[in-house]
Write a protein that holds these residues in place. Structure first.
Motif, short mmCIF file in Angstrom:
data_model
loop_
_atom_site.label_atom_id
_atom_site.label_comp_id
_atom_site.label_asym_id
_atom_site.label_seq_id
_atom_site.Cartn_x
_atom_site.Cartn_y
_atom_site.Cartn_z
N GLY A 14 0.79 -1.24 0.00
CA GLY A 14 0.00 0.00 0.00
C GLY A 14 0.81 1.29 0.00
N LYS A 15 2.05 1.23 -0.47
CA LYS A 15 2.88 2.45 -0.49
C LYS A 15 2.28 3.55 -1.36
CE LYS A 15 6.38 0.04 -1.94
NZ LYS A 15 5.82 -1.31 -1.69
N SER A 16 1.91 3.19 -2.61
CA SER A 16 1.41 4.23 -3.54
C SER A 16 0.10 4.83 -3.03
CB SER A 16 1.16 3.64 -4.93
OG SER A 16 2.29 2.97 -5.38
N THR A 17 -0.78 3.97 -2.54
CA THR A 17 -2.07 4.46 -2.03
C THR A 17 -1.85 5.40 -0.85
OG1 THR A 17 -3.03 2.36 -2.72
CG2 THR A 17 -4.32 3.68 -1.17
N THR A 18 -0.92 5.01 0.02
CA THR A 18 -0.61 5.84 1.19
C THR A 18 0.06 7.14 0.77
OG1 THR A 18 -0.40 3.82 2.50
CG2 THR A 18 0.60 5.82 3.41
N ALA A 19 0.96 7.06 -0.23
CA ALA A 19 1.63 8.27 -0.71
C ALA A 19 0.59 9.27 -1.23
CB ALA A 19 2.64 7.92 -1.80
N SER A 20 -0.46 8.76 -1.91
CA SER A 20 -1.52 9.67 -2.41
C SER A 20 -2.23 10.37 -1.25
CB SER A 20 -2.58 8.92 -3.20
OG SER A 20 -1.98 8.11 -4.15
N MET A 21 -2.37 9.65 -0.14
CA MET A 21 -3.04 10.28 1.02
C MET A 21 -2.17 11.42 1.56
SD MET A 21 -4.57 7.04 3.08
CE MET A 21 -5.89 6.04 2.37
N THR A 174 -4.84 -1.96 6.37
CA THR A 174 -5.92 -2.94 6.30
C THR A 174 -7.14 -2.35 5.62
OG1 THR A 174 -5.12 -3.88 8.36
CG2 THR A 174 -7.36 -4.47 7.71
N SER A 175 -7.38 -1.07 5.86
CA SER A 175 -8.51 -0.40 5.20
C SER A 175 -8.08 1.02 4.87
CB SER A 175 -9.73 -0.33 6.13
OG SER A 175 -9.42 0.51 7.23
N LEU A 176 -8.85 1.69 4.01
CA LEU A 176 -8.53 3.08 3.67
C LEU A 176 -8.66 3.95 4.91
CD1 LEU A 176 -10.30 3.34 0.17
CD2 LEU A 176 -7.84 3.11 0.64
N GLU A 177 -9.62 3.58 5.79
CA GLU A 177 -9.84 4.38 7.01
C GLU A 177 -8.65 4.28 7.97
OE1 GLU A 177 -12.09 2.22 5.68
OE2 GLU A 177 -13.29 3.83 4.82
N SER A 178 -8.14 3.03 8.16
CA SER A 178 -7.01 2.87 9.08
C SER A 178 -5.79 3.60 8.53
CB SER A 178 -6.69 1.39 9.32
OG SER A 178 -6.24 0.76 8.12
N ALA A 180 -5.75 6.25 6.48
CA ALA A 180 -5.94 7.71 6.57
C ALA A 180 -5.72 8.19 8.00
CB ALA A 180 -7.36 8.07 6.10
N ARG A 181 -6.19 7.41 8.95
CA ARG A 181 -6.00 7.78 10.37
C ARG A 181 -4.51 7.82 10.71
NH1 ARG A 181 -7.37 2.80 13.29
NH2 ARG A 181 -5.20 2.42 12.76
N ASP A 182 -3.77 6.80 10.26
CA ASP A 182 -2.34 6.75 10.59
C ASP A 182 -1.54 7.82 9.85
OD1 ASP A 182 -2.96 4.70 12.29
OD2 ASP A 182 -2.10 3.09 11.06
N VAL A 183 -1.94 8.11 8.62
CA VAL A 183 -1.26 9.18 7.87
C VAL A 183 -1.42 10.51 8.62
CG1 VAL A 183 -1.48 10.61 5.78
CG2 VAL A 183 -1.32 8.12 5.58
N GLN A 184 -2.65 10.76 9.06
CA GLN A 184 -2.89 12.02 9.78
C GLN A 184 -2.09 12.05 11.09
OE1 GLN A 184 -4.55 14.64 8.38
NE2 GLN A 184 -3.57 15.67 10.11
N ALA A 185 -1.98 10.90 11.75
CA ALA A 185 -1.21 10.85 13.01
C ALA A 185 0.27 11.15 12.75
CB ALA A 185 -1.37 9.47 13.66
N VAL A 186 0.81 10.64 11.64
CA VAL A 186 2.21 10.92 11.29
C VAL A 186 2.39 12.42 11.08
CG1 VAL A 186 4.00 10.61 9.52
CG2 VAL A 186 2.64 8.64 10.28
N LEU A 187 1.45 13.04 10.31
CA LEU A 187 1.58 14.47 10.02
C LEU A 187 1.43 15.30 11.29
CD1 LEU A 187 -0.23 14.69 6.58
CD2 LEU A 187 2.22 14.82 7.05
#
Ligand code: COD
Ligand code: ATP
Length: 193
Positions: A14-21, A174-178, A180-187
């Protein structure tokens, strides 16, 4: 100064999908695989140095991956020689991107972040993670490789548990929601926005 975040994870995690987030939230994104494709294309910076060493690898002014594969099949040591030519060019491309982007945070999508030692150039690192079963399902669903090819690529990479243990942050895809939540936590932790 731009904050440099290295993003990695095993094939299809899920690297590319996460990078888009990250991009949707204002980060600049650089992609190592895309950089190699650009360097190999006609006019790309890898064509002349690879062609000087391996003339048979050049077709129609571009680096041919099938030709490189044939060279490696004939002489397995060729891969490290190819890498010693390509990796410095990739590193330059990445450094230029980091200098030129005005974004507060730049995300570097690098499948072999730890394997190539590129992690030391980052201000922080993040690893995507999902169960092995989901990883296999998602990769095989793309229909671009057999299970044996998938297993062979996975075997060449550090185990994902090891990447996640070394990373500063883990992003659960595992899901787009999990994710997105973790991406926001990193930022939020980086604190640049
Ligand atoms: C040796 C080369 C020519 C082989 O290229 P080729 O595309 O045929 O094979 P490669 O092993 O890269 O991939 C085989 C297939 O699996 C896919 N694949 C390989 N690794 C991954 C990955 N981490 N994630 C998803 N797909 C992958 C590719 O898209 C391709 O379809 C190529 O890997 C190369 O030029 N390597 C040297 C440059 C390098 O080190 N690149 C890594 C990024 S810095
Ligand atoms: N958080 C997520 N939730 C649900 N599905 C996802 C998630 N992240 C990725 N996927 C799906 O998993 C597959 C692989 O994702 P993606 O292409 O982002 O992985 P990758 O790590 O960049 O792959 P590769 O290593 O091949 O470059 C895609 O089909 C994608 O839609």
């Amino acid at each position: 100064m731009t904050f440099k975040l290295g993003l990695t994870g095993s094939i299809g995690m899920g690297k590319s999908t996460t990078a888009s987030m990250f991009a949707e939230r204002g980060c600049a994104v650089w992609d190592a695989d895309e950089a190699v494709h650009r360097l190999y294309a006609a006019g790309g910076a890898a064509v002349a140095p690879l062609g000087a060493r391996f003339p048979n690898a050049i077709e129609k002014g571009a680096v041919s991956r099938p030709a490189l594969r044939r060279l490696i099949d004939a002489d397995p040591d060729a891969l490290s020689e190819i890498e010693s030519i390509v990796h410095p060019l990739v590193r330059n491309d990445r450094a230029r991107f980091a200098e030129e982007t005005g974004a507060p945070v730049a995300v570097f999508d690098i499948p072999l972040l730890f394997e190539t030692g590129s992690d030391v150039e980052m201000d922080a690192t993040a690893c995507v993670d999902v169960s092995r079963e989901t990883q296999a399902e998602r990769v095989l669903a793309r229909g671009t490789m057999t299970r044996a090819q998938f297993e062979a690529i996975r075997a060449k990479q550090l185990p994902n548990e090891e990447k996640c243990a070394r990373a500063d942050f883990v992003i659960d895809t595992t899901s787009l929601e999990s994710a997105a939540r973790d991406v926001q936590a990193v930022l939020d932790q980086i604190g640049r926005f």
